[in-house]
Write a protein that holds these residues in place. Structure first.
Motif, PDB file in Angstrom:
ATOM      1  N   GLY A  60     -11.849 -67.704  21.204  1.00 21.47           N
ATOM      2  CA  GLY A  60     -12.590 -68.412  22.244  1.00 21.47           C
ATOM      3  C   GLY A  60     -11.748 -68.787  23.444  1.00 21.47           C
ATOM      4  N   ALA A  61     -10.547 -68.228  23.553  1.00 21.00           N
ATOM      5  CA  ALA A  61      -9.652 -68.538  24.675  1.00 21.00           C
ATOM      6  C   ALA A  61     -10.240 -68.048  25.996  1.00 21.00           C
ATOM      7  CB  ALA A  61      -8.283 -67.906  24.442  1.00 21.00           C
ATOM      8  N   ARG A  62     -10.061 -68.832  27.057  1.00 22.03           N
ATOM      9  CA  ARG A  62     -10.567 -68.457  28.380  1.00 22.03           C
ATOM     10  C   ARG A  62      -9.493 -67.792  29.227  1.00 22.03           C
ATOM     11  NH1 ARG A  62     -11.865 -72.604  31.588  1.00 22.03           N
ATOM     12  NH2 ARG A  62     -13.210 -71.245  32.837  1.00 22.03           N
ATOM     13  N   ASN A  63      -8.227 -68.099  28.956  1.00 22.02           N
ATOM     14  CA  ASN A  63      -7.141 -67.480  29.714  1.00 22.02           C
ATOM     15  C   ASN A  63      -5.896 -67.382  28.836  1.00 22.02           C
ATOM     16  OD1 ASN A  63      -6.224 -70.110  29.589  1.00 22.02           O
ATOM     17  ND2 ASN A  63      -6.549 -70.550  31.760  1.00 22.02           N
ATOM     18  N   LEU A  64      -4.809 -66.889  29.432  1.00 16.55           N
ATOM     19  CA  LEU A  64      -3.570 -66.700  28.670  1.00 16.55           C
ATOM     20  C   LEU A  64      -3.024 -68.028  28.157  1.00 16.55           C
ATOM     21  CD1 LEU A  64      -1.193 -64.966  27.701  1.00 16.55           C
ATOM     22  CD2 LEU A  64      -0.205 -65.179  29.993  1.00 16.55           C
ATOM     23  N   ALA A  65      -3.146 -69.089  28.939  1.00 13.21           N
ATOM     24  CA  ALA A  65      -2.645 -70.397  28.510  1.00 13.21           C
ATOM     25  C   ALA A  65      -3.324 -70.851  27.225  1.00 13.21           C
ATOM     26  CB  ALA A  65      -2.857 -71.428  29.616  1.00 13.21           C
TER      27      ALA A  65
END
Length: 209
Positions: A60-65
């Protein structure tokens, strides 16, 4: 007794699923001393983490961070300007983390800082070395190494793209579109368009009177 014994023994299907879940990626490219080559994760002496496309999608990650936040030994924070900062094993170093995009350095030439706001929908795989990698990569690899492989790179010489969307609580909606055009001569043109909106409640702390 037979039923109890049968329930207590794992089936072959269950064991196979467990092995696949805990199985690491077979190869990782950033630990190899040869350019363009890969080495087996089980044989390398470096402490590595690998996230393939399936794991990124399931997280569910939205970006690399967001992906890095799930990695043991890696901490993500913000500075006073709202920019991401990354620390490996408790060591916060702006210029000590080497950032690679499809094997190419993208660290800031001025202060060596890294850019972590790469959208997860554009990432095919993330390779992370938690520890020094200067013997292979040189400058900026003192604390750790992050290599992001984009979905366009994984397609070889073919152009392509994808459209996706996320839905969540509080009317959260995030449509995205990504397209990569192979222009020949080793040149690629990648375009990413995204939108995010949510009506999540705003929490305000009462100040002392």
């Amino acid at each position: 007794f037979e039923k109890t014994k049968k329930w207590g023994v794992k089936s072959e299907e269950t064991e196979t699923k467990e092995e696949e879940f805990f199985k690491l990626e077979e190869d990782i490219s950033i630990v190899s001393k040869r350019v363009g080559q890969s080495e087996s994760v089980s044989k390398t002496s470096a402490i590595v983490s690998v996230y393939n496309r399936q794991k990124i999608s399931d997280s569910g990650a939205r970006n690399l961070a967001d992906i890095l936040k799930q990695t043991p030994g890696v901490e993500i924070s913000y500075d006073q300007f709202g920019s991401y900062k990354v620390a490996f094993r408790g060591v916060l170093s702006r210029s000590g983390v080497l950032m690679l995009l499809d094997g190419h350095r993208i660290n800031n030439f001025y202060d060596g800082s890294t850019f972590l706001d790469i959208r997860a929908d554009a990432i095919e795989k993330v390779e992370i070395i938690r520890g020094p990698g200067s013997s292979i990569h040189g400058t900026n690899a003192f604390v750790g190494v992050i290599n992001v492989i984009t979905r366009s790179s994984s397609k070889g010489d073919k152009s392509g793209g994808h459209i996706s969307s996320r839905l969540g609580q509080h009317n959260t909606f995030e449509p995205t579109a990504y397209y990569n055009l192979k222009m020949g001569g080793g040149w690629n043109l990648s375009t990413y368009v995204g939108h995010y909106e949510s009506t999540r409640p705003q929490v305000h702390l009462k100040h002392d009177s």
